[in-house]
Design an enzyme around this catalytic site. Structure first.
Site, PDB file in Angstrom:
ATOM      1  N   CYS B  35     -12.402   4.625   3.340  1.00  0.00           N
ATOM      2  CA  CYS B  35     -12.061   4.010   4.620  1.00  0.00           C
ATOM      3  C   CYS B  35     -10.678   4.421   5.114  1.00  0.00           C
ATOM      4  CB  CYS B  35     -12.089   2.495   4.525  1.00  0.00           C
ATOM      5  SG  CYS B  35     -13.728   1.855   4.231  1.00  0.00           S
ATOM      6  N   ASP B  37      -7.719   3.268   3.856  1.00  0.00           N
ATOM      7  CA  ASP B  37      -6.643   2.471   3.288  1.00  0.00           C
ATOM      8  C   ASP B  37      -7.137   1.534   2.197  1.00  0.00           C
ATOM      9  OD1 ASP B  37      -7.801   0.829   5.216  1.00  0.00           O
ATOM     10  OD2 ASP B  37      -6.061   0.985   6.553  1.00  0.00           O
ATOM     11  N   CYS B  62      -1.476   4.439   5.616  1.00  0.00           N
ATOM     12  CA  CYS B  62      -0.455   4.922   6.526  1.00  0.00           C
ATOM     13  C   CYS B  62       0.830   4.115   6.362  1.00  0.00           C
ATOM     14  CB  CYS B  62      -0.960   4.829   7.955  1.00  0.00           C
ATOM     15  SG  CYS B  62      -1.432   3.169   8.416  1.00  0.00           S
ATOM     16  N   CYS B 106      -3.903  -3.408   9.183  1.00  0.00           N
ATOM     17  CA  CYS B 106      -3.087  -3.263   7.962  1.00  0.00           C
ATOM     18  C   CYS B 106      -2.613  -4.633   7.471  1.00  0.00           C
ATOM     19  CB  CYS B 106      -1.881  -2.366   8.215  1.00  0.00           C
ATOM     20  SG  CYS B 106      -2.317  -0.686   8.659  1.00  0.00           S
TER      21      CYS B 106
END
Lengths: 392, 276
Positions: B35, B37, B62, B106
């Site tokens: 995916c 992350d 990221c 995130c």
């Protein structure tokens, strides 16, 4: 901090000679080339001189060059011209790895009722001629295939494809935005009907492009209005940028053989050093047949945006195929099309060089990159032993 | 380029609490390398007091994923698990001074890792994603997760759901389904908007109108080379003049009605906006 610019497939620096050449047309000579007075009318000659220089780089005739505003306009114009010129034909063939200027324009046409075939590529990004042959039929209005891919640098067999299409009398366009100025192109030998190029990829400014249209090709203009460009592209000429593109093409033509050698030497040094110094890395694309300035490397277990932003701290500019850098969540369509596993796409970095890069700059990147990768891998929950089986 | 705050950049470049705590009492793992992350959170917990003594993370992702993970570890240290469970993705984003909206997922990943770790500590078997109905097959996002994140963050559009959970951001096939889920959630309960003041004096109202126009309206117009000026305010009528590129713009009518909508939302419902 000194910027080390290794993102030349995105855009390039304006060559100082180009800037100097264009400057007077931004300041003193602001006339309209279509005017009757000398002040404006004299610029017409400058535009024709620039046209000759662009033509010379491609070994084309000046009247085969149409100035546009960018590579995207050239691509859109070429495809639109084909479907307008052959209104009964409703089929377009392209590839899965084109630039969005072609890909999304084709998608747009498919919503308007056109049938579009997107040819697959193999793991090196190469096309299979058999796949193309299978798809061609009487309904095919145009085939549009890029000369060289912007992300991985793979060069397509345009000569071979062109010969096949010429025999069958099918219009052939190539998006050569990444190739023009980087590798020699001779339209006298290359059987293409239309070819796109963009100024800012070869050290001219942004906002200028050109479309080569072989003499005798049916053409229908995309921008309709005034009589500029012989009625093939309306809109007052961007004199300064046209002059700039002419100069940039002249510079490219003069040095292209030396630059190919210089860039491939630096690129190969960068690539082989990084591969040696960073374990678990791979090259994406066709190493034997690609642009001399491009390398696309995947660093396993780490994510591209994180690498780019760490590089950014050292002033190093590159790009990535990772989803996180795309604005959407979609990882690179090119890397997916060549079957790079998702895990490696996320950690892919493209370095693209230009004549203005120095060996010192390359050495600097070779020096900092291994520690960036090592550092990010320390942060990562994955690694050679930690990776789930299905991802290996 | 993403517009990261200085704090995000700092937590990305100099992350705190990286690695794995020794003999962890709780492990939370979310996301996957496919995916794009993934986060592995390990906690050291005092069994007497249920207080989190130490927290460390390992993240593949990221800059904002790394910063969010590091922020999470800072947030949970010293808290009891009951206190820690109250941490939401918004707290993580706020700690970092905000995240670009496309990167909110995130912070959601951080919250999920914490929930997973605490469940692990309590001996609750990790909820297998497949238990819930998977809506987004590209990113393996369940209906349950979409509902939870939508309600907690007042999300009303498919794009917002994609920003926060990634759902719908791959092939896009599930977007219609997400739309249905959102309709279902918000037809029962309207999203809580930032509450507007109940009763305003005239002076307060004028000040608030000016503030809203300066904060919410002008930056957008200025970005397009336009601007707006308040000419007068008479009771509930706000008289404005469009400036710059807005003058004579074909969209002027739309601009005026969107200003009115914003003022109605944030100041008073009976406001009428007129051009001079």
């Amino acid at each position: 901090m000194q910027t080390i610019y290794l993102d030349n497939n995105a855009t390039t620096k304006i060559a100082p000679e180009v800037l100097e050449e264009m400057m007077p047309y931004l300041t003193d000579y602001y006339g309209n080339p279509s005017s009757m007075h000398t002040f404006g009318g004299q610029l017409h000659k400058k535009i024709e001189e620039a046209r000759e220089k662009v033509a010379a780089l491609l070994n084309a005739k000046p009247e085969e060059i149409i100035f546009t505003s960018c590579g995207t306009e050239s691509d859109n114009t070429a495809i639109m011209s084909a479907v307008e010129s052959y209104p009964d034909k409703k089929h377009i063939i392209t590839t899965r790895v084109e630039h969005p200027a072609v890909l999304n324009f084709c998608k747009h046409l498919s919503r308007k009722g056109y049938r579009v075939t997107y040819l697959p590529v193999n793991k090196f990004g190469q096309l299979r001629i058999e796949d193309l042959l299978k798809e061609i039929d009487e309904d095919t209005a145009i085939v549009s295939i890029m000369y060289a891919n912007n992300e991985i640098g793979t060069i397509f067999p345009i000569q071979e494809i062109g010969e096949i299409l010429k025999q069958r009398n099918i219009l052939f366009h190539t998006d050569a935005v990444q190739a023009v100025g980087k590798i020699p192109i001779d339209t006298n030998k290359l059987p293409v009907d239309m070819l796109s190029l963009s100024g800012h990829k070869l050290h001219a400014p942004k906002g200028i492009g050109a479309l080569y249209v072989r003499k005798g090709t049916r053409f229908y203009p995309y921008l309709i209005g005034g009589h500029q460009e012989n009625g093939r592209r309306a809109g007052t000429e961007n004199t300064a940028s046209i002059v700039a593109l002419g100069k940039a093409c002249e510079l490219a033509a003069k040095n292209i053989d030396d630059e190919v050698k210089y860039l491939s030497r630096l690129r190969d040094k960068l690539e082989s050093s990084l591969l040696k110094l960073c374990p678990d890395t791979r090259i994406n694309g066709d190493v034997n047949n690609r642009l001399p300035n491009t390398t696309n490397i995947s660093f396993e277990y780490v994510e591209g945006e994180a690498i780019l932003l760490r590089l950014n701290e050292y002033g190093v500019c590159a790009s990535s195929g990772s989803a996180c850098t795309s604005g959407s969540l979609e990882p690179s369509h090119v890397l997916r099309a060549i079957g790079v596993p998702f895990t490696a796409i996320h950690g892919s970095i493209r370095f693209s060089l230009s004549r203005y890069n120095t060996e010192d700059e390359i050495d600097k990147v070779i020096e900092i990159m291994p520690s960036i990768i090592k550092n990010l891998r320390m942060l990562s929950p994955f690694g050679r032993d930690k990776l789930p089986k299905e991802c290996r | 380029m993403w517009d990261y705050t200085e704090k995000v950049k700092d937590f990305f470049l100099n992350p705190k609490n990286i690695g794995e705590v020794e003999n962890p009492d709780a492990i939370g793992e979310v996301g996957s390398i496919v995916c794009g992350d993934a986060l592995r959170l390990t906690l050291k917990i005092d069994k007497e007091t249920n207080r989190i003594l130490d927290a460390k993370f390992q993240t593949f992702g990221c800059a904002s994923a790394i910063a969010s993970s590091s922020a999470l570890t800072e947030l949970v240290k010293g808290k009891t698990i009951e206190e820690a469970l109250k941490i939401t993705n918004k707290d993580i984003a706020d700690f970092l001074g905000g995240l670009p909206k496309e990167k909110m997922h995130c912070s959601v990943m951080g919250m999920e890792a914490l929930e997973a770790a605490i469940a692990n500590y309590k001996g609750i078997p990790v909820k297998v994603e497949e238990e819930g109905r998977v809506v987004c097959k590209c990113f393996n996002v369940t209906e349950e997760k979409i509902r939870k994140v939508a309600i907690e963050n007042h999300l009303t559009t498919v794009e917002e759901i994609t920003d926060y959970t990634k759902a719908g951001g791959g092939c896009g096939e599930c977007q219609a389904e997400i739309e249905e889920i959102l309709k279902d959630i918000w037809s029962v309960k309207a999203p809580e908007k930032p509450s507007k003041p109940k009763k305003l004096t005239n002076l307060q109202k004028i000040a608030l109108i000016q503030e809203v126009i300066n904060r919410e309206i002008r930056p957008g117009l200025q970005a397009d080379g336009g601007d707006v000026e308040i000419i007068d305010i008479e009771g509930n009528k706000v008289i404005i003049a469009l400036r710059g590129m807005c003058t004579g713009c074909m969209m002027a009518g739309v601009t005026i009605s969107s200003i009115q909508e914003k003022l109605r939302e944030l100041v008073a419902e009976d406001i009428v906006v007129e051009a001079q």
